[in-house]
Design a protein around this motif. Structure first.
Motif, PDB file in Angstrom:
ATOM      1  N   MET A   1      13.644  -8.800  15.872  1.00  0.00           N
ATOM      2  CA  MET A   1      12.871  -7.580  15.786  1.00  0.00           C
ATOM      3  C   MET A   1      12.200  -7.448  14.424  1.00  0.00           C
ATOM      4  SD  MET A   1      15.320  -4.832  17.776  1.00  0.00           S
ATOM      5  CE  MET A   1      14.396  -3.430  17.294  1.00  0.00           C
ATOM      6  N   ALA A   2      12.940  -7.823  13.380  1.00  0.00           N
ATOM      7  CA  ALA A   2      12.389  -7.717  12.030  1.00  0.00           C
ATOM      8  C   ALA A   2      11.228  -8.685  11.850  1.00  0.00           C
ATOM      9  CB  ALA A   2      13.473  -7.978  10.997  1.00  0.00           C
ATOM     10  N   SER A   3      11.350  -9.864  12.425  1.00  0.00           N
ATOM     11  CA  SER A   3      10.272 -10.853  12.326  1.00  0.00           C
ATOM     12  C   SER A   3       9.011 -10.358  13.039  1.00  0.00           C
ATOM     13  CB  SER A   3      10.737 -12.173  12.931  1.00  0.00           C
ATOM     14  OG  SER A   3       9.689 -13.084  13.003  1.00  0.00           O
ATOM     15  N   TYR A   4       9.188  -9.774  14.212  1.00  0.00           N
ATOM     16  CA  TYR A   4       8.051  -9.243  14.959  1.00  0.00           C
ATOM     17  C   TYR A   4       7.420  -8.072  14.203  1.00  0.00           C
ATOM     18  CZ  TYR A   4       5.314  -7.398  18.837  1.00  0.00           C
ATOM     19  OH  TYR A   4       4.291  -6.939  19.623  1.00  0.00           O
ATOM     20  N   ALA A   5       8.253  -7.215  13.587  1.00  0.00           N
ATOM     21  CA  ALA A   5       7.726  -6.094  12.809  1.00  0.00           C
ATOM     22  C   ALA A   5       6.928  -6.597  11.604  1.00  0.00           C
ATOM     23  CB  ALA A   5       8.867  -5.187  12.355  1.00  0.00           C
ATOM     24  N   CYS A   6       7.421  -7.651  10.948  1.00  0.00           N
ATOM     25  CA  CYS A   6       6.679  -8.221   9.810  1.00  0.00           C
ATOM     26  C   CYS A   6       5.347  -8.814  10.269  1.00  0.00           C
ATOM     27  CB  CYS A   6       7.522  -9.287   9.122  1.00  0.00           C
ATOM     28  SG  CYS A   6       8.869  -8.599   8.147  1.00  0.00           S
ATOM     29  N   THR A   7       5.351  -9.458  11.435  1.00  0.00           N
ATOM     30  CA  THR A   7       4.108  -9.998  11.983  1.00  0.00           C
ATOM     31  C   THR A   7       3.108  -8.872  12.255  1.00  0.00           C
ATOM     32  OG1 THR A   7       5.335 -11.808  12.993  1.00  0.00           O
ATOM     33  CG2 THR A   7       3.128 -11.372  13.853  1.00  0.00           C
ATOM     34  N   LEU A   8       3.594  -7.780  12.837  1.00  0.00           N
ATOM     35  CA  LEU A   8       2.712  -6.642  13.104  1.00  0.00           C
ATOM     36  C   LEU A   8       2.178  -6.036  11.808  1.00  0.00           C
ATOM     37  CD1 LEU A   8       4.580  -4.816  15.998  1.00  0.00           C
ATOM     38  CD2 LEU A   8       2.386  -5.973  16.129  1.00  0.00           C
ATOM     39  N   LEU A   9       3.034  -5.909  10.812  1.00  0.00           N
ATOM     40  CA  LEU A   9       2.588  -5.336   9.541  1.00  0.00           C
ATOM     41  C   LEU A   9       1.558  -6.231   8.857  1.00  0.00           C
ATOM     42  CD1 LEU A   9       5.890  -3.832   8.139  1.00  0.00           C
ATOM     43  CD2 LEU A   9       3.894  -2.611   8.988  1.00  0.00           C
ATOM     44  N   ARG A  10       1.731  -7.549   8.956  1.00  0.00           N
ATOM     45  CA  ARG A  10       0.716  -8.453   8.401  1.00  0.00           C
ATOM     46  C   ARG A  10      -0.610  -8.289   9.124  1.00  0.00           C
ATOM     47  NH1 ARG A  10       4.222 -13.152   8.812  1.00  0.00           N
ATOM     48  NH2 ARG A  10       5.655 -12.922   7.096  1.00  0.00           N
ATOM     49  N   ARG A  11      -0.532  -8.133  10.463  1.00  0.00           N
ATOM     50  CA  ARG A  11      -1.750  -7.953  11.254  1.00  0.00           C
ATOM     51  C   ARG A  11      -2.421  -6.620  10.925  1.00  0.00           C
ATOM     52  NH1 ARG A  11      -0.885  -9.452  17.405  1.00  0.00           N
ATOM     53  NH2 ARG A  11       0.298  -7.543  17.337  1.00  0.00           N
ATOM     54  N   ILE A  12      -1.622  -5.629  10.556  1.00  0.00           N
ATOM     55  CA  ILE A  12      -2.181  -4.321  10.183  1.00  0.00           C
ATOM     56  C   ILE A  12      -2.829  -4.387   8.807  1.00  0.00           C
ATOM     57  CG2 ILE A  12      -1.517  -1.964   9.535  1.00  0.00           C
ATOM     58  CD1 ILE A  12       0.621  -2.156  11.778  1.00  0.00           C
ATOM     59  N   LEU A  13      -2.183  -5.084   7.882  1.00  0.00           N
ATOM     60  CA  LEU A  13      -2.673  -5.110   6.501  1.00  0.00           C
ATOM     61  C   LEU A  13      -3.832  -6.082   6.281  1.00  0.00           C
ATOM     62  CD1 LEU A  13       0.702  -4.902   4.590  1.00  0.00           C
ATOM     63  CD2 LEU A  13      -0.986  -3.093   4.904  1.00  0.00           C
ATOM     64  N   ALA A  14      -4.015  -7.064   7.154  1.00  0.00           N
ATOM     65  CA  ALA A  14      -5.084  -8.057   6.978  1.00  0.00           C
ATOM     66  C   ALA A  14      -6.478  -7.416   6.923  1.00  0.00           C
ATOM     67  CB  ALA A  14      -5.008  -9.117   8.067  1.00  0.00           C
ATOM     68  N   PRO A  15      -6.869  -6.543   7.863  1.00  0.00           N
ATOM     69  CA  PRO A  15      -8.200  -5.931   7.761  1.00  0.00           C
ATOM     70  C   PRO A  15      -8.333  -4.978   6.577  1.00  0.00           C
ATOM     71  CG  PRO A  15      -7.317  -5.649   9.973  1.00  0.00           C
ATOM     72  CD  PRO A  15      -6.234  -6.204   9.132  1.00  0.00           C
ATOM     73  N   MET A  16      -7.215  -4.419   6.125  1.00  0.00           N
ATOM     74  CA  MET A  16      -7.286  -3.491   4.993  1.00  0.00           C
ATOM     75  C   MET A  16      -7.651  -4.222   3.708  1.00  0.00           C
ATOM     76  SD  MET A  16      -4.258  -0.808   5.546  1.00  0.00           S
ATOM     77  CE  MET A  16      -4.152   0.191   6.999  1.00  0.00           C
ATOM     78  N   LYS A  17      -7.254  -5.475   3.601  1.00  0.00           N
ATOM     79  CA  LYS A  17      -7.634  -6.249   2.415  1.00  0.00           C
ATOM     80  C   LYS A  17      -9.131  -6.479   2.368  1.00  0.00           C
ATOM     81  CE  LYS A  17      -4.818  -9.834   2.681  1.00  0.00           C
ATOM     82  NZ  LYS A  17      -3.957 -10.979   2.384  1.00  0.00           N
ATOM     83  N   GLU A  18      -9.771  -6.479   3.537  1.00  0.00           N
ATOM     84  CA  GLU A  18     -11.209  -6.694   3.629  1.00  0.00           C
ATOM     85  C   GLU A  18     -11.977  -5.375   3.716  1.00  0.00           C
ATOM     86  OE1 GLU A  18     -11.534  -9.136   7.041  1.00  0.00           O
ATOM     87  OE2 GLU A  18     -10.311 -10.731   6.180  1.00  0.00           O
ATOM     88  N   SER A  19     -11.319  -4.272   3.380  1.00  0.00           N
ATOM     89  CA  SER A  19     -11.915  -2.924   3.382  1.00  0.00           C
ATOM     90  C   SER A  19     -12.392  -2.491   4.766  1.00  0.00           C
ATOM     91  CB  SER A  19     -13.066  -2.842   2.377  1.00  0.00           C
ATOM     92  OG  SER A  19     -12.603  -3.101   1.090  1.00  0.00           O
ATOM     93  N   ARG A  20     -11.628  -2.850   5.790  1.00  0.00           N
ATOM     94  CA  ARG A  20     -11.924  -2.405   7.157  1.00  0.00           C
ATOM     95  C   ARG A  20     -10.658  -1.769   7.740  1.00  0.00           C
ATOM     96  NH1 ARG A  20     -13.027  -7.285  10.333  1.00  0.00           N
ATOM     97  NH2 ARG A  20     -11.531  -8.147   8.908  1.00  0.00           N
ATOM     98  N   PRO A  21     -10.300  -0.563   7.289  1.00  0.00           N
ATOM     99  CA  PRO A  21      -9.025   0.016   7.709  1.00  0.00           C
ATOM    100  C   PRO A  21      -8.985   0.510   9.155  1.00  0.00           C
ATOM    101  CG  PRO A  21     -10.199   1.562   6.344  1.00  0.00           C
ATOM    102  CD  PRO A  21     -11.006   0.292   6.348  1.00  0.00           C
ATOM    103  N   PHE A  22     -10.138   0.729   9.769  1.00  0.00           N
ATOM    104  CA  PHE A  22     -10.147   1.301  11.112  1.00  0.00           C
ATOM    105  C   PHE A  22     -10.579   0.279  12.161  1.00  0.00           C
ATOM    106  CE2 PHE A  22     -10.865   4.965   8.271  1.00  0.00           C
ATOM    107  CZ  PHE A  22      -9.652   5.581   8.501  1.00  0.00           C
ATOM    108  N   GLU A  23     -10.019  -0.898  12.118  1.00  0.00           N
ATOM    109  CA  GLU A  23     -10.302  -1.934  13.113  1.00  0.00           C
ATOM    110  C   GLU A  23      -9.634  -1.589  14.437  1.00  0.00           C
ATOM    111  OE1 GLU A  23     -10.621  -5.886  13.065  1.00  0.00           O
ATOM    112  OE2 GLU A  23     -12.088  -5.690  11.493  1.00  0.00           O
ATOM    113  N   GLU A  24     -10.155  -2.160  15.494  1.00  0.00           N
ATOM    114  CA  GLU A  24      -9.544  -1.969  16.808  1.00  0.00           C
ATOM    115  C   GLU A  24      -8.147  -2.589  16.813  1.00  0.00           C
ATOM    116  OE1 GLU A  24     -10.540  -0.401  19.616  1.00  0.00           O
ATOM    117  OE2 GLU A  24     -12.204   0.364  18.416  1.00  0.00           O
ATOM    118  N   GLY A  25      -7.217  -1.914  17.402  1.00  0.00           N
ATOM    119  CA  GLY A  25      -5.864  -2.433  17.527  1.00  0.00           C
ATOM    120  C   GLY A  25      -4.914  -1.994  16.434  1.00  0.00           C
TER     121      GLY A  25
END
Length: 111
Positions: A1-25
């Motif tokens: 569960m922790a591994s899946y949560a870390c994967t989700l958090l990485r997927r959430i933070l990836a667009p934020m690094k590129e200044s696109r916080p409101f991406e689909e998904g």
């Protein structure tokens, strides 16, 4: 569960690094993290309660504390519900990001 949560958090933070916080998904992934926190916290608390009852059964408490000086023996179970607040915060963030996505979509359509 922790591994899946870390994967989700990485997927959430990836667009934020590129200044696109409101991406689909983003809102959907935040909601998944909230459900993981809720499920993991509930699972942890159930395991703690089960451990408590197994320890009571494993050791003969009445024999260990068999003395005239002991008046009463009481078992208490402590339940920590702070994971509910963390999950609620993630659900709130999910709502905020879904609203931000809708506003971003409207802004993009008007241009």
């Amino acid at each position: 569960m922790a591994s899946y949560a870390c994967t989700l958090l990485r997927r959430i933070l990836a667009p934020m690094k590129e200044s696109r916080p409101f991406e689909e998904g983003m809102a959907r992934d935040l909601k998944k993290v909230a459900w993981l926190v809720l499920g993991g916290g509930l699972y942890s608390e159930v395991l703690k309660i089960a451990e408590h009852f197994l320890m009571i059964r494993a050791y003969p408490m009445e024999e260990i504390f068999d003395s005239k000086a002991i008046y009463m023996m009481k078992h208490t179970i402590d339940v920590d519900l702070s994971f509910v607040l963390v999950a609620a915060a993630f659900f709130l963030l999910s709502y905020i990001f879904s609203y931000g996505q809708a506003l971003q979509r409207e802004s993009d359509e008007t241009l």
